[in-house]
Scaffold this motif. Structure first.
Motif, mmCIF file in Angstrom:
data_model
loop_
_atom_site.group_PDB
_atom_site.id
_atom_site.type_symbol
_atom_site.label_atom_id
_atom_site.label_comp_id
_atom_site.label_asym_id
_atom_site.label_seq_id
_atom_site.Cartn_x
_atom_site.Cartn_y
_atom_site.Cartn_z
ATOM 1 N N THR A 23 0.827 -1.211 0.000
ATOM 2 C CA THR A 23 0.000 0.000 0.000
ATOM 3 C C THR A 23 0.860 1.258 0.000
ATOM 4 O OG1 THR A 23 -0.118 -0.033 2.419
ATOM 5 C CG2 THR A 23 -1.871 -1.159 1.209
ATOM 6 N N ARG A 24 0.268 2.348 -0.450
ATOM 7 C CA ARG A 24 0.931 3.651 -0.425
ATOM 8 C C ARG A 24 0.698 4.313 0.925
ATOM 9 N NH1 ARG A 24 -0.878 7.577 -4.909
ATOM 10 N NH2 ARG A 24 -2.935 7.112 -4.040
ATOM 11 N N LEU A 25 1.717 4.943 1.455
ATOM 12 C CA LEU A 25 1.575 5.710 2.693
ATOM 13 C C LEU A 25 1.288 7.151 2.302
ATOM 14 C CD1 LEU A 25 4.509 4.192 4.791
ATOM 15 C CD2 LEU A 25 2.106 3.509 4.712
ATOM 16 N N ARG A 26 0.057 7.453 2.120
ATOM 17 C CA ARG A 26 -0.347 8.772 1.610
ATOM 18 C C ARG A 26 -1.603 9.231 2.335
ATOM 19 N NH1 ARG A 26 1.538 11.023 -3.354
ATOM 20 N NH2 ARG A 26 0.335 12.844 -3.997
ATOM 21 N N ASP A 27 -1.620 10.503 2.705
ATOM 22 C CA ASP A 27 -2.759 11.093 3.407
ATOM 23 C C ASP A 27 -3.736 11.636 2.365
ATOM 24 O OD1 ASP A 27 -4.556 12.556 4.915
ATOM 25 O OD2 ASP A 27 -3.037 13.314 6.302
ATOM 26 N N GLU A 28 -4.831 10.921 2.154
ATOM 27 C CA GLU A 28 -5.787 11.323 1.120
ATOM 28 C C GLU A 28 -6.471 12.645 1.469
ATOM 29 O OE1 GLU A 28 -8.533 8.248 0.290
ATOM 30 O OE2 GLU A 28 -7.019 6.824 -0.461
ATOM 31 N N LEU A 29 -6.712 12.892 2.751
ATOM 32 C CA LEU A 29 -7.332 14.151 3.155
ATOM 33 C C LEU A 29 -6.406 15.319 2.839
ATOM 34 C CD1 LEU A 29 -9.631 15.677 4.515
ATOM 35 C CD2 LEU A 29 -8.512 15.255 6.720
ATOM 36 N N LEU A 30 -5.104 15.133 3.101
ATOM 37 C CA LEU A 30 -4.133 16.185 2.782
ATOM 38 C C LEU A 30 -4.043 16.397 1.273
ATOM 39 C CD1 LEU A 30 -1.989 18.174 3.754
ATOM 40 C CD2 LEU A 30 -0.321 16.305 3.689
ATOM 41 N N ASP A 31 -4.122 15.313 0.502
ATOM 42 C CA ASP A 31 -4.102 15.435 -0.963
ATOM 43 C C ASP A 31 -5.257 16.286 -1.459
ATOM 44 O OD1 ASP A 31 -1.850 13.933 -1.184
ATOM 45 O OD2 ASP A 31 -2.888 12.060 -1.655
ATOM 46 N N GLN A 32 -6.421 16.068 -0.890
ATOM 47 C CA GLN A 32 -7.589 16.853 -1.295
ATOM 48 C C GLN A 32 -7.417 18.323 -0.941
ATOM 49 O OE1 GLN A 32 -11.016 15.002 0.478
ATOM 50 N NE2 GLN A 32 -10.924 13.192 -0.825
ATOM 51 N N ARG A 33 -6.782 18.596 0.199
ATOM 52 C CA ARG A 33 -6.537 19.994 0.581
ATOM 53 C C ARG A 33 -5.534 20.649 -0.357
ATOM 54 N NH1 ARG A 33 -9.553 23.068 3.142
ATOM 55 N NH2 ARG A 33 -7.793 24.187 4.063
ATOM 56 N N ILE A 34 -4.515 19.898 -0.751
ATOM 57 C CA ILE A 34 -3.512 20.439 -1.670
ATOM 58 C C ILE A 34 -4.149 20.771 -3.011
ATOM 59 C CG2 ILE A 34 -1.450 19.851 -3.008
ATOM 60 C CD1 ILE A 34 -0.492 18.243 -0.583
ATOM 61 N N VAL A 35 -4.990 19.870 -3.501
ATOM 62 C CA VAL A 35 -5.668 20.110 -4.777
ATOM 63 C C VAL A 35 -6.613 21.297 -4.664
ATOM 64 C CG1 VAL A 35 -7.316 19.153 -6.428
ATOM 65 C CG2 VAL A 35 -5.449 17.734 -5.579
ATOM 66 N N ALA A 36 -7.316 21.382 -3.537
ATOM 67 C CA ALA A 36 -8.292 22.462 -3.365
ATOM 68 C C ALA A 36 -7.626 23.823 -3.245
ATOM 69 C CB ALA A 36 -9.162 22.196 -2.136
ATOM 70 N N GLN A 37 -6.425 23.867 -2.638
ATOM 71 C CA GLN A 37 -5.761 25.150 -2.398
ATOM 72 C C GLN A 37 -4.682 25.470 -3.416
ATOM 73 O OE1 GLN A 37 -6.811 27.278 -0.081
ATOM 74 N NE2 GLN A 37 -8.404 25.813 0.473
ATOM 75 N N GLY A 38 -4.291 24.486 -4.227
ATOM 76 C CA GLY A 38 -3.217 24.718 -5.192
ATOM 77 C C GLY A 38 -3.535 25.811 -6.183
ATOM 78 N N ASN A 39 -4.800 25.932 -6.551
ATOM 79 C CA ASN A 39 -5.176 26.941 -7.547
ATOM 80 C C ASN A 39 -4.985 28.361 -7.021
ATOM 81 O OD1 ASN A 39 -8.102 28.228 -6.875
ATOM 82 N ND2 ASN A 39 -7.992 26.129 -6.101
ATOM 83 N N GLN A 40 -5.136 28.567 -5.705
ATOM 84 C CA GLN A 40 -4.994 29.911 -5.155
ATOM 85 C C GLN A 40 -3.555 30.405 -5.250
ATOM 86 O OE1 GLN A 40 -7.363 32.015 -4.032
ATOM 87 N NE2 GLN A 40 -8.880 30.528 -4.743
#
Length: 476
Positions: A74-91
């Motif tokens: 499995t990947r050790l990745r925080d899916e909640l953090l990924d969603q925040r990065i995607v949501a805020q990356g555009n700003q």
């Protein structure tokens, strides 16, 4: 009795499981510098035991352990953090893009003082001040002409610089649209491969890492959100519209805008509908071009048009050294060369509109005089037409102030000959042309027999620019 090879088999399974752990650790180390790579972990579990359902069960345990095996990688990745990065990356990319182009706009305004619009305008007024003290001096007269030419050249240079930045932004918009289309296609292709891998029970970790990198890059271009409702369909939304759904990807096209600006608008390539993109570098570019640069050019044009009109109004009523009057100081080149203002707006080869900047009445008016009339004027506004009432007890000055205080894109004043002038302003809606009077109507007699602009009252005598020869509605 258990098989003599059971212990050997347990040892083999343990070696295989821990060998895979070592290989995965090596895979993690070798990809330490890989963009978007997520560290992977091997999950170990006990092998399913053997169950002996025979006569010996009453005396010995009924299950035989079989050692360990690999449950998953499995990947050790925080899916909640990924969603925040995607949501805020555009700003972040939105403000970075604006900062870059605003630095270019600042350079245009922070030009050397001796060649700036402000500097040349100060010199121009100084020239008039000198001429007022020495009206017979030919050198003072020539100085005003020279300084007027310098002022006009500095205004033209600022306009060209702002237009150049707008053209540069337009090119970046077209390039960004191609990037969005390319990334969306790559995400859709990876989605298809991920579905195939999961169908046979694999965890396509590296493929999902590549997809996450692409989604993060896409979030810097536009305001997107990702949605993995189930394991088989990964979706990307852009401002409420589906951009990627599973193995399918939508995209954008650019079409030329029909306003002679040379700009392109972004449309969905499957429906042809206008695409409204906010956030990200693409949203910032569209806003910079269609709002910021457009407002700067409109402000410059408004200042130039009004400045030239005011100077010409005074100069036209003056008498020169050769006893000639009625001459403009600044020459204004009309956008439409047709004497009636007829213009082919849709580009089909036939005149379909009337582009007129200014109406001037035929009658002299006293600003303090009461109109003695009741009625309503209908003028073109920011969002449709606006209504401006007038009453018998209103003075000319009050009616003019009411026109100018309304949301109409038509302004009024009395010229030096006391004639009513209606002048177009810039248009708030980009689909409407700047400095074009689009609609003038009067239910009463203020704009007809009183001021001498329209020839008839009511809708039948209204001036509307959306037809050729609309000037026939004006009083000759």
């Amino acid at each position: 009795m258990a098989s003599t090879f059971a212990g050997i088999e347990i040892g083999k399974r343990s070696l295989m499981a821990h060998t895979q752990q070592i290989s995965t650790a090596g895979h993690n180390i070798s990809n330490a510098d890989t963009e978007g790579y997520s560290r992977q972990r091997v999950q170990i579990k006990t092998m399913d035991p053997l169950y002996r359902a025979d006569l010996s069960r009453a005396e010995t345990p009924g299950q035989l352990g079989q050692g360990s095996c690999i449950e998953s990688i499995t990947r050790l990745r925080d899916e909640l953090l990924d969603q925040r990065i995607v949501a805020q990356g555009n700003q972040e990319s939105y403000w970075e893009t604006r900062e870059k182009y605003y630095s270019m706009i600042e350079d245009i305004y922070n030009e050397p003082d001796e060649i700036s619009v402000r500097g040349n305008m100060d010199k121009y007024w100084q020239g008039w001040q000198e001429l007022s003290m020495y009206p017979e001096s030919q050198a003072a007269r020539q100085a005003i002409v020279t300084r007027g030419e310098s002022l006009a050249e500095s205004i033209q240079q600022r306009f060209k610089s702002l237009s150049g930045v707008g053209s540069l932004i337009n090119g970046d918009i077209e390039g960004s649209v191609r990037q969005v289309n390319d990334i969306a296609k790559q995400i859709a292709s990876i989605n298809s491969e991920i579905v195939k891998s999961k169908a046979v029970g694999d965890n396509p970790n590296d493929l999902m890492d590549r997809r996450d990198v692409l989604v993060e890059k896409l979030s810097k271009l536009a305001n997107i959100t990702s949605d993995n409702r189930d394991s088989d369909e990964f979706m990307v939304h852009l401002d409420g519209h589906i951009l990627v759904q599973g193995h399918l990807a939508r995209g954008f096209d650019v079409e030329p805008v029909t306003d002679n600006s040379g700009y392109s608008k972004v449309v969905w390539n499957d429906t042809g509908a206008d695409a409204h993109i906010s956030g990200g570098s693409l949203g910032a570019l569209i806003e910079l071009r269609d709002v910021d640069i457009r407002n700067e050019i409109q402000s410059l044009n408004t200042m130039t048009m009004n400045f030239a009109d005011l100077v010409n109004d005074v100069h036209r009523n003056a008498v020169g050294a050769n006893n000639v009057t009625g001459i403009d100081f600044f020459s204004q080149q009309p956008f439409v060369t047709d004497a009636s203002g007829n213009y082919d707006r849709n580009g089909d080869g036939t005149n379909d509109s009337s582009y007129v900047f200014r109406f001037t009445g035929t009658n002299r008016l006293n600003p303090q005089e009461k109109v003695g009339l009741d009625g309503e004027m209908v003028l073109s506004g920011k969002n449709g037409n606006v209504t401006v009432p007038y009453h018998a007890t209103d003075t000319i000055e009050e009616v003019i102030a009411r026109i100018n205080d309304s949301d109409g894109e038509v302004k009024a004043y009395l010229d030096r000959n006391s004639r009513l002038v209606l002048k177009a302003t810039t248009a708030a809606n980009a689909e409407n042309p700047d400095f074009v009077i689009r609609h003038v109507e009067d239910s009463g007699l203020f704009l007809t027999g009183y001021s001498g602009i329209l020839s008839m009252t009511g809708p039948e005598g209204a001036y509307d620019f959306a037809r050729a020869d609309a000037v026939s509605s004006l009083r000759q």
